[in-house]
Design a protein around this motif. Structure first.
Motif, mmCIF file in Angstrom:
data_model
loop_
_atom_site.group_PDB
_atom_site.id
_atom_site.type_symbol
_atom_site.label_atom_id
_atom_site.label_comp_id
_atom_site.label_asym_id
_atom_site.label_seq_id
_atom_site.Cartn_x
_atom_site.Cartn_y
_atom_site.Cartn_z
ATOM 1 N N LYS A 70 0.644 -1.163 -0.172
ATOM 2 C CA LYS A 70 0.008 -0.086 -0.096
ATOM 3 C C LYS A 70 0.724 1.357 0.184
ATOM 4 C CE LYS A 70 -3.965 -2.066 2.224
ATOM 5 N NZ LYS A 70 -4.722 -2.152 3.773
ATOM 6 N N PHE A 71 2.260 1.243 0.269
ATOM 7 C CA PHE A 71 3.061 2.189 0.198
ATOM 8 C C PHE A 71 3.465 2.619 -1.009
ATOM 9 C CE2 PHE A 71 3.843 0.350 4.805
ATOM 10 C CZ PHE A 71 3.408 1.641 5.393
ATOM 11 N N HIS A 72 3.832 4.025 -1.032
ATOM 12 C CA HIS A 72 4.818 4.393 -2.239
ATOM 13 C C HIS A 72 6.238 4.214 -1.603
ATOM 14 C CE1 HIS A 72 1.525 6.352 -4.694
ATOM 15 N NE2 HIS A 72 1.108 6.786 -3.514
ATOM 16 N N LEU A 73 7.069 4.335 -2.558
ATOM 17 C CA LEU A 73 8.605 4.075 -2.253
ATOM 18 C C LEU A 73 8.965 5.181 -1.376
ATOM 19 C CD1 LEU A 73 11.013 2.741 -3.054
ATOM 20 C CD2 LEU A 73 11.514 3.999 -4.932
ATOM 21 N N TRP A 74 8.814 6.360 -1.467
ATOM 22 C CA TRP A 74 9.300 7.379 -0.513
ATOM 23 C C TRP A 74 8.589 7.389 0.965
ATOM 24 C CZ3 TRP A 74 6.449 8.600 -5.074
ATOM 25 C CH2 TRP A 74 5.219 8.947 -4.987
ATOM 26 N N ALA A 82 22.505 1.646 -13.624
ATOM 27 C CA ALA A 82 22.474 0.875 -12.416
ATOM 28 C C ALA A 82 22.816 1.841 -11.134
ATOM 29 C CB ALA A 82 23.107 -0.427 -12.433
ATOM 30 N N MET A 83 22.505 1.673 -10.109
ATOM 31 C CA MET A 83 22.927 2.468 -9.074
ATOM 32 C C MET A 83 22.756 1.691 -7.755
ATOM 33 S SD MET A 83 20.617 5.918 -7.732
ATOM 34 C CE MET A 83 20.474 6.280 -9.456
ATOM 35 N N LEU A 84 24.000 1.982 -7.035
ATOM 36 C CA LEU A 84 24.070 1.692 -5.802
ATOM 37 C C LEU A 84 24.097 2.601 -4.776
ATOM 38 C CD1 LEU A 84 24.999 -1.381 -4.324
ATOM 39 C CD2 LEU A 84 27.547 -0.676 -4.498
ATOM 40 N N THR A 85 23.495 2.550 -3.579
ATOM 41 C CA THR A 85 23.080 3.646 -2.860
ATOM 42 C C THR A 85 22.777 3.333 -1.435
ATOM 43 O OG1 THR A 85 22.168 5.681 -2.536
ATOM 44 C CG2 THR A 85 20.892 3.894 -3.384
ATOM 45 N N GLU A 86 23.163 3.884 -0.190
ATOM 46 C CA GLU A 86 22.823 3.762 0.853
ATOM 47 C C GLU A 86 21.878 4.516 1.293
ATOM 48 O OE1 GLU A 86 25.805 4.036 3.701
ATOM 49 O OE2 GLU A 86 27.313 2.775 2.786
ATOM 50 N N ARG A 87 20.643 3.832 2.136
ATOM 51 C CA ARG A 87 19.313 4.531 2.594
ATOM 52 C C ARG A 87 19.118 4.119 4.001
ATOM 53 N NH1 ARG A 87 17.514 8.960 -0.224
ATOM 54 N NH2 ARG A 87 17.371 8.680 -2.510
ATOM 55 N N PRO A 139 12.384 10.783 6.201
ATOM 56 C CA PRO A 139 12.068 12.017 5.716
ATOM 57 C C PRO A 139 13.654 12.838 5.365
ATOM 58 C CG PRO A 139 10.549 11.488 7.080
ATOM 59 C CD PRO A 139 11.540 10.152 7.273
ATOM 60 N N GLU A 140 14.184 12.804 6.682
ATOM 61 C CA GLU A 140 15.664 13.518 6.341
ATOM 62 C C GLU A 140 16.507 12.858 5.480
ATOM 63 O OE1 GLU A 140 17.893 16.763 7.507
ATOM 64 O OE2 GLU A 140 15.890 16.334 8.227
ATOM 65 N N ASP A 141 16.641 11.414 5.406
ATOM 66 C CA ASP A 141 17.411 11.018 4.337
ATOM 67 C C ASP A 141 17.010 11.406 3.124
ATOM 68 O OD1 ASP A 141 19.515 9.475 3.064
ATOM 69 O OD2 ASP A 141 18.406 7.567 3.437
ATOM 70 N N LEU A 142 15.649 11.406 2.727
ATOM 71 C CA LEU A 142 15.108 11.596 1.449
ATOM 72 C C LEU A 142 15.340 13.132 1.223
ATOM 73 C CD1 LEU A 142 13.218 10.428 -0.780
ATOM 74 C CD2 LEU A 142 11.264 11.219 0.459
ATOM 75 N N LYS A 143 15.259 13.827 2.333
ATOM 76 C CA LYS A 143 15.579 15.418 1.785
ATOM 77 C C LYS A 143 17.047 15.603 1.424
ATOM 78 C CE LYS A 143 15.232 19.792 4.411
ATOM 79 N NZ LYS A 143 15.010 20.605 5.652
ATOM 80 N N LYS A 144 17.903 14.853 2.247
ATOM 81 C CA LYS A 144 19.379 15.125 1.750
ATOM 82 C C LYS A 144 19.552 14.371 0.327
ATOM 83 C CE LYS A 144 20.968 15.198 6.452
ATOM 84 N NZ LYS A 144 22.206 14.580 7.453
ATOM 85 N N HIS A 145 19.101 13.340 0.061
ATOM 86 C CA HIS A 145 19.369 12.655 -1.091
ATOM 87 C C HIS A 145 18.051 12.213 -1.919
ATOM 88 C CE1 HIS A 145 23.403 12.145 0.600
ATOM 89 N NE2 HIS A 145 22.570 11.784 1.812
ATOM 90 N N PRO A 146 17.439 13.133 -2.701
ATOM 91 C CA PRO A 146 16.322 12.942 -3.282
ATOM 92 C C PRO A 146 16.275 11.600 -4.272
ATOM 93 C CG PRO A 146 16.766 15.220 -3.536
ATOM 94 C CD PRO A 146 17.969 14.595 -2.889
ATOM 95 N N LEU A 147 15.187 10.975 -4.612
ATOM 96 C CA LEU A 147 15.128 9.804 -5.600
ATOM 97 C C LEU A 147 15.723 10.170 -6.910
ATOM 98 C CD1 LEU A 147 11.814 8.332 -4.431
ATOM 99 C CD2 LEU A 147 14.024 7.453 -3.913
ATOM 100 N N ARG A 148 16.591 9.431 -7.552
ATOM 101 C CA ARG A 148 17.260 9.782 -8.656
ATOM 102 C C ARG A 148 16.488 8.820 -9.747
ATOM 103 N NH1 ARG A 148 23.186 9.073 -7.239
ATOM 104 N NH2 ARG A 148 23.643 9.295 -9.241
ATOM 105 N N VAL A 149 15.036 8.684 -9.943
ATOM 106 C CA VAL A 149 14.477 7.881 -10.725
ATOM 107 C C VAL A 149 14.855 8.266 -12.341
ATOM 108 C CG1 VAL A 149 12.253 7.266 -11.820
ATOM 109 C CG2 VAL A 149 12.591 7.833 -9.272
ATOM 110 N N GLU A 150 15.345 9.360 -12.787
ATOM 111 C CA GLU A 150 15.552 9.811 -13.954
ATOM 112 C C GLU A 150 16.630 9.120 -14.646
ATOM 113 O OE1 GLU A 150 13.449 11.006 -16.293
ATOM 114 O OE2 GLU A 150 12.155 11.254 -14.728
ATOM 115 N N ASP A 151 17.691 8.790 -13.648
ATOM 116 C CA ASP A 151 18.947 8.404 -13.889
ATOM 117 C C ASP A 151 18.636 6.994 -14.176
ATOM 118 O OD1 ASP A 151 20.368 10.739 -13.455
ATOM 119 O OD2 ASP A 151 21.074 10.199 -11.595
#
Length: 472
Positions: free
Chosen positions: A20-24, A47-52, A29-41
Motif C-alpha cells: 500500500k506504500f509509495h517508495l518514498w 544501475a545504481m548502488l546507494t545507501e538509505r 524523511p531527513e534522508d530523502l531530503k538530503k538525497h532525493p530519489l534519482r528515478v530519471e537516472d
C-alpha cells in the motif's frame, strides 16, 4: 508490486501492508531530503548502488544498501541489504581512528607541557619550604602548587583517554579527594548553585590514582553544574556498601566491601535515550563549542581502570545521580602523600640530564634540599663526558627521556657500557606503559613522571639508592 519475506521481516510490515506504500514513504524523511530519489537516472538505463535509511513499522531506522535498476518491462527492481552490522563496525573503526589522533596530539604536547608544569610546581614547592610557616605568602604558594597539579591533569585526561590502563594505583583516601574538589568548587561555582557533602565513613581507602579520581569527581560535579543553568544544588555523598549487596546489580563485583560515591544534582535530568549514550566518546548534549564529549567517557574509563562500577539514575526535570563503587582496602598505609619530610637527609652524588635549563635548575634545588651533591648536563654527550671524567664516583644519574640528538634511552645504554652497575632514573612528561616496562627490563631503576613533586623525587631517589645498596 512485490516484496519477498525477508523484506517484510526487515521492515516489520506484512506484504499486504507494504504494497500500500509509495517508495518514498518507507525512506526516512531527513534522508530523502538530503538525497532525493534519482528515478530519471535509473530510467536512462544506469544501475545504481546507494545507501538509505529505511523506517520500520515500529518507527526505528535501519541502514540499508540498495542495488537498483530498471528492468526491461519498465519496473524498478531494488535488491536491499541490511548493513547495520557493517555500520557498527565502521563506527568502531572511526572511533579507533579518533583515539589514535588524540593519542598523537596528547603525546606531542605532553612532554613540553609537563616540562613547564615541572618548573612551576618544583619552584613553588621550594618557595614553600623557604617561607616561614605563618607567612601570608604561603596561601599563594599553595594555590600555585594546586593549580600546577590540576594543570597536569589536563594532559593526563587525554593520555588516559587515548592510552587506557595507564593508572598507577596506590592506597588513597577518597574522602580527602572529595574535600579537595569541594574546596575548588566552592570558589568557582555560580552563586545560585550550592554544594554540600555528606561523609558516612571514616576512611574511604581504596587503591587508586589520586589525579585520575580527582578528575572523575570534578568532571561529574561540573556536569552537574551545567545541568542547572538556573541554579540548584550539588550533593556529594560517600559511604560504603557490601560486595554481596552490590552483586545484586553488578554480578562481577567480587570484593567484600566497596566505597561508594554519589554525585547528585537538581537539574534538568537525562532522557532514557540519551542515558544510553552518555558514556560514548564524543557524545555531548551541550551546545557547539561548550562540550567535547570526552568528560563522561573519561569518567567511565577511569572507573573501570580502578576495578569500579558506575550507575546512573535520572528523572527528567528533577535531577541526576551518578553512583561510583570502588573496592575498599584497609587504612594501614601512610596516606599523607602531600606532606614533605623537611628532615629528610640524602647523601649522594647525582648527575641530572635535561635539555631544559629551567627543569635542571628546579631539579637541582630539589635534590640539594636533603643534602645531595648535584652535577648537571644539558645533553647526552655532555653527560657522558662528566660521568667519564668526574673524580668522585657518581651514585645516580637522572635523565630526561625525550632529548634532541641523544635520547635518554640511548644515553642509558651508553652509560651502561661504561659501567654495567650504573643506577639510572628516567624522567618524562609522556611515556607509554610499554616503553616504561621496556626501560625497566633493560635495567633502568625507576621512572619519574613529570610534573613531579619534591616528595616524589626524594622518595624515588631514596628507594633506588637503598635498593641498590641491598643488592650489592
Amino acid at each position: 508490486m512485490e516484496i519477498n519475506p525477508s523484506g517484510c521481516t526487515l521492515l516489520g510490515h506484512s506484504k499486504e501492508e507494504f504494497l500500500k506504500f509509495h517508495l518514498w514513504e518507507v525512506i526516512e524523511p531527513e534522508d530523502l531530503k538530503k538525497h532525493p530519489l534519482r528515478v530519471e537516472d535509473l530510467r536512462s538505463g544506469k544501475a545504481m548502488l546507494t545507501e538509505r535509511k529505511l523506517v520500520r513499522k515500529d518507527g526505528s531506522i535501519v541502514p540499508v544498501e540498495i542495488n537498483a535498476r530498471v528492468l526491461e518491462n519498465g519496473c524498478l527492481q531494488g535488491i536491499v541489504r541490511n548493513i547495520s552490522e557493517r555500520k557498527v563496525t565502521e563506527e568502531i573503526v572511526r572511533q579507533a581512528q579518533k583515539m589514535e589522533s588524540i593519542g598523537l596530539l596528547a603525546g606531542g604536547i605532553a612532554h613540553d607541557f609537563n616540562n613547564l608544569l615541572t618548573m612551576i610546581l618544583g619552584s613553588a614547592e621550594v618557595m614553600g619550604l623557604r617561607i616561614e610557616k605563618d607567612s601570608d605568602l604561603n596561601k599563594h604558594v599553595h594555590r600555585i602548587i594546586e593549580a600546577a597539579k590540576r594543570g597536569g591533569s589536563i594532559t593526563k585526561q587525554l593520555l588516559l583517554f587515548s592510552r587506557p590502563g595507564s593508572s598507577e594505583l596506590k592506597p588513597i583516601s577518597i574522602t580527602h579527594i572529595i574535600k579537595e574538589v569541594t574546596d575548588i568548587l566552592s570558589f568557582s561555582l555560580p552563586k545560585n548553585i550550592s554544594i554540600e557533602t555528606k561523609i558516612d565513613l571514616s576512611n574511604g581507602i581504596i587503591m587508586g590514582d589520586s589525579g585520575h579520581l580527582h578528575q572523575v569527581i570534578l568532571n561529574l560535579s561540573l556536569n552537574a553544574k551545567d545541568a542547572m543553568p538556573d541554579g540548584g544544588k550539588i550533593s556529594i555523598r560517600e559511604n560504603s556498601i557490601s560486595g554481596k549487596e552490590l552483586r545484586k546489580k553488578f554480578i562481577t563485583a567480587t570484593a567484600d566491601q566497596y566505597v561508594s560515591i554519589f554525585v547528585s544534582d537538581t537539574g534538568k535530568g537525562i532522557s532514557s535515550e540519551t542515558k544510553n549514550k552518555i558514556f560514548e566518546p564524543f557524545f555531548t548534549t551541550k551546545e557547539r563549542g561548550k562540550g567535547t564529549g570526552l568528560g563522561l567517557s573519561i569518567v567511565d574509563t577511569i572507573t573501570k581502570n580502578h576495578s569500579g562500577f558506575i550507575d546512573v539514575d535520572s528523572v527528567l526535570n528533577q535531577g541526576t545521580t551518578f553512583a561510583l563503587f570502588f573496592p575498599a582496602v584497609g587504612a594501614t598505609a601512610d596516606l599523607d602523600l602531600e606532606k614533605i619530610n623537611r628532615q629528610r637527609k640524602i647523601k649522594a652524588n647525582i648527575l641530572i640530564v635535561d635539555d631544559e635549563t629551567m627543569v635542571l635548575d628546579v631539579l637541582k634545588e630539589i635534590l640539594e634540599l636533603p643534602g645531595c651533591q648535584v652535577l648537571i648536563a644539558n645533553n647526552g654527550n655532555q653527560a657522558l663526558k662528566i660521568y667519564g671524567s668526574h673524580k668522585v664516583p657518581i651514585d645516580l644519574v637522572i635523565t630526561d627521556l625525550g632529548m634532541p640528538e641523544m635520547s635518554g634511552e640511548i644515553l642509558f645504554a651508553r652509560l651502561k657500557n661504561l659501567d654495567p652497575k650504573i643506577k639510572v632514573i628516567v624522567t618524562s612528561g609522556y611515556i607509554e606503559r610499554e616503553k616504561k616496562e621496556s626501560l625497566l627490563s633493560q635495567g633502568v631503576k625507576s621512572i619519574l613522571d613529570k610534573p613531579y613533586k619534591i616528595e616524589s623525587v626524594q622518595t624515588v631517589v631514596e628507594e633506588v639508592l637503598r635498593n641498590s645498596k641491598t643488592t650489592e
